[in-house]
Design an enzyme around this catalytic site. Structure first.
Site, PDB file in Angstrom:
ATOM      1  N   ASN A  42       0.842  -1.194   0.000  1.00  0.00           N
ATOM      2  CA  ASN A  42       0.000   0.000   0.000  1.00  0.00           C
ATOM      3  C   ASN A  42       0.878   1.246   0.000  1.00  0.00           C
ATOM      4  O   ASN A  42       1.963   1.276   0.598  1.00  0.00           O
ATOM      5  CB  ASN A  42      -1.024   0.000   1.149  1.00  0.00           C
ATOM      6  N   GLU A  44       0.256   5.255   0.555  1.00  0.00           N
ATOM      7  CA  GLU A  44      -0.708   6.295   0.961  1.00  0.00           C
ATOM      8  C   GLU A  44      -0.275   7.662   0.459  1.00  0.00           C
ATOM      9  O   GLU A  44       0.786   7.822  -0.160  1.00  0.00           O
ATOM     10  CB  GLU A  44      -0.857   6.246   2.490  1.00  0.00           C
ATOM     11  N   CYS A  53      -4.106   0.508  -2.454  1.00  0.00           N
ATOM     12  CA  CYS A  53      -3.915  -0.705  -1.662  1.00  0.00           C
ATOM     13  C   CYS A  53      -2.825  -1.588  -2.272  1.00  0.00           C
ATOM     14  O   CYS A  53      -2.515  -1.496  -3.468  1.00  0.00           O
ATOM     15  CB  CYS A  53      -5.203  -1.518  -1.619  1.00  0.00           C
ATOM     16  N   GLU A  55      -2.992  -4.754  -2.989  1.00  0.00           N
ATOM     17  CA  GLU A  55      -3.474  -5.685  -4.018  1.00  0.00           C
ATOM     18  C   GLU A  55      -3.527  -5.010  -5.377  1.00  0.00           C
ATOM     19  O   GLU A  55      -3.177  -5.606  -6.400  1.00  0.00           O
ATOM     20  CB  GLU A  55      -4.878  -6.194  -3.659  1.00  0.00           C
ATOM     21  N   CYS A  88      -9.949  -5.335   0.255  1.00  0.00           N
ATOM     22  CA  CYS A  88     -11.143  -4.478   0.339  1.00  0.00           C
ATOM     23  C   CYS A  88     -12.014  -4.711  -0.906  1.00  0.00           C
ATOM     24  O   CYS A  88     -11.609  -5.369  -1.870  1.00  0.00           O
ATOM     25  CB  CYS A  88     -10.737  -3.007   0.448  1.00  0.00           C
ATOM     26  N   CYS A  91     -10.502  -3.629  -4.268  1.00  0.00           N
ATOM     27  CA  CYS A  91      -9.445  -4.544  -4.737  1.00  0.00           C
ATOM     28  C   CYS A  91     -10.032  -5.859  -5.243  1.00  0.00           C
ATOM     29  O   CYS A  91      -9.520  -6.448  -6.193  1.00  0.00           O
ATOM     30  CB  CYS A  91      -8.431  -4.801  -3.625  1.00  0.00           C
TER      31      CYS A  91
HETATM   32  N1  THU Z   1      -5.141  -1.700   2.650  1.00  0.00           N
HETATM   33  C1  THU Z   1      -4.542  -2.480   1.727  1.00  0.00           C
HETATM   34  O1  THU Z   1      -3.516  -2.106   1.142  1.00  0.00           O
HETATM   35  N2  THU Z   1      -5.080  -3.684   1.458  1.00  0.00           N
HETATM   36  C2  THU Z   1      -6.100  -4.252   2.167  1.00  0.00           C
HETATM   37  O2  THU Z   1      -6.428  -5.405   1.930  1.00  0.00           O
HETATM   38  C3  THU Z   1      -6.795  -3.470   3.203  1.00  0.00           C
HETATM   39  C4  THU Z   1      -6.362  -2.056   3.336  1.00  0.00           C
HETATM   40  C5  THU Z   1      -4.512  -0.426   2.996  1.00  0.00           C
HETATM   41  C6  THU Z   1      -5.199   0.817   2.547  1.00  0.00           C
HETATM   42  C7  THU Z   1      -4.635   1.826   3.537  1.00  0.00           C
HETATM   43  O3  THU Z   1      -3.366   2.267   3.090  1.00  0.00           O
HETATM   44  C8  THU Z   1      -4.426   1.018   4.797  1.00  0.00           C
HETATM   45  O4  THU Z   1      -4.386  -0.338   4.386  1.00  0.00           O
HETATM   46  C9  THU Z   1      -5.510   1.216   5.851  1.00  0.00           C
HETATM   47  O5  THU Z   1      -6.761   1.082   5.309  1.00  0.00           O
END
Ligand code: THU
Length: 132
Positions: A42, A44, A53, A55, A88, A91
């Protein structure tokens, strides 16, 4: 390639997560139908909604690497902050595009430490490119 190897790639990717806002680190690794491995983490952003994310970043890496090998056999997802860590909704749909067959997560209640889910269970009755 065994599931543990794919999960190790996801765990390693989580170490490179850029998650200064949530401090929730996630790594994903895609095993393609031709046996290639593509990892993502991920990433941000100060404009929160722009974060991506793990994935989806793995799927983008796959799309870039080889246009001839974009079938997703499975995706493994790992986070030092949560086990299991499921993809999520966004994804799930993104992976659906590339025919993902299976989702593998860490699960301490399993003897192997891993649990696999058929993609149809993760995103039932899904919408995909063959409809268009
Ligand atoms: N996130 C992911 O990268 N993958 C997931 O399966 C769940 C959430 C990330 C998004 C964000 O950067 C952080 O986790 C918190 O939501």
């Amino acid at each position: 390639m065994d599931l543990e190897t794919v999960m190790d790639a996801a765990r390693e990717a989580a170490n490179n997560a850029y998650a200064p806002y949530s401090n929730f680190r996630v790594g994903a690794a895609i095993l393609t139908e031709n046996g290639a491995l593509h990892a993502g983490c991920n990433v941000e952003n100060a404009s929160y909604g722009l974060g991506i994310c793990a994935e989806r970043s793995a799927a983008v890496a796959m799309a870039l690497a080889d246009p001839g090998d974009r079938g997703v056999q499975l995706v493994a997802v790992a986070s030092p902050n949560a086990a299991p860590c499921f993809p999520c909704g966004a994804c799930r749909q993104f992976l659906r595009e590339f025919g993902c067959k299976e989702v593998v997560v860490e699960d301490p209640s399993e003897a192997s430490g891993l649990r696999s889910y058929p993609f149809e269970e993760i995103l039932p009755h899904s919408f995909g490119p063959e409809v268009l």
